[in-house]
Enzyme design. Sequence first.
Site, short mmCIF file in Angstrom:
data_model
loop_
_atom_site.label_atom_id
_atom_site.label_comp_id
_atom_site.label_asym_id
_atom_site.label_seq_id
_atom_site.Cartn_x
_atom_site.Cartn_y
_atom_site.Cartn_z
N SER A 114 0.85 -1.18 0.00
CA SER A 114 0.00 0.00 0.00
C SER A 114 0.89 1.23 0.00
CB SER A 114 -0.89 -0.01 1.25
OG SER A 114 -1.50 1.24 1.47
N TYR A 131 -2.64 -0.80 10.88
CA TYR A 131 -2.46 -1.20 9.48
C TYR A 131 -1.19 -0.60 8.90
CZ TYR A 131 -3.56 -1.72 4.49
OH TYR A 131 -3.51 -2.03 3.15
#
Length: 336
Positions: free
Chosen positions: A134, A147
């Site tokens: 990501s 996260y």
Amino acid sequence: MVVTGASAGVGRATARAFADRGDRVALLARGGTGLAAAAEDVSRRGGEALVVPVDVADHKAVDEAAAQVEEELGPIDIWVNNAFTTVFAPFTEIGPDEFRRVTEVTYLGFVNGTRAALHHMLPRDRGTVVQVGSALAYRGIPLQSAYCGAKHAIQGWNESVRCELLHRHSRVRVTMVQLPALNTPQFDWVLTRLPRRAQPVPPIYQPEVAARAVRYAADHPRRREYWVGGSTVATLLANAVAPGLLDRYLGRTGFSAQQRSEPADTDAPGNLWLPGDGTGGHDVGAHGSFDDQVARRVVQPWFGRHRPALTAAALAAGVGGAVAAAWLRRGCGRHG
């Protein structure tokens, strides 16, 4: 092909992308309903599916899953680590057990998958592991500390593994795909403590964009990583040049940008401890609730090919700007 987190979202779209060319795909996830539907997708598109229910946080279970794949589908050529879970909340509102669980699934799940894959790939001296990353592997944002921490950890650990494979002159490859905000079901089943429903920060891309990038990376693993989407490119280049400025910007905008107008259901269990669909539950598929908000164009392929030059240019511009600013400050100080 092995795809973790294959029951929904990016994993589901990636399994379909492999099936489109007739691949044999092992589907690993916790949710029985989503896995069964994913297997139907693969078969309908011309592939061969193997359903393997597993919690990737359990390293022994992942090892057993890899052995089952080898026995039933044949040698593993590509392993895609994608499974994750998270909590949407300020860091101080995430309990220790919750933070550990996110880390065990989202980071150690990748470690467990890669270890299992390498156990079979290294003796054959071939194979590819794709880490689904990501933009948040480089740039942390508010409300996603667990996260972001896991994705940062994956980034550093994967670089270590890559160096070790190069040292032993192995033909086994690892590569990473850094993704933008995506229209996946995670925002509807994530554990949240926000006052309003969670959403990705626009621009939002469809999971098929990510799936095509993952498939391309699996076929072209010599590049160490791929950046997908203009927002990923812009974020990572800006963070390389002016991270402090981004800190302040995200401090002002990051809370509201990740919430919709509707109030959140804070009593919903989320998918931290149990799968979001479960066995006999509702299949959510690959898409989330944002089909009407997705970006229509993707500039990822060009940026992916030219990323090193763009990064160098951005860093040079940042250094040049800093030098110019310092020169002007000194000049203004001397001349009033």
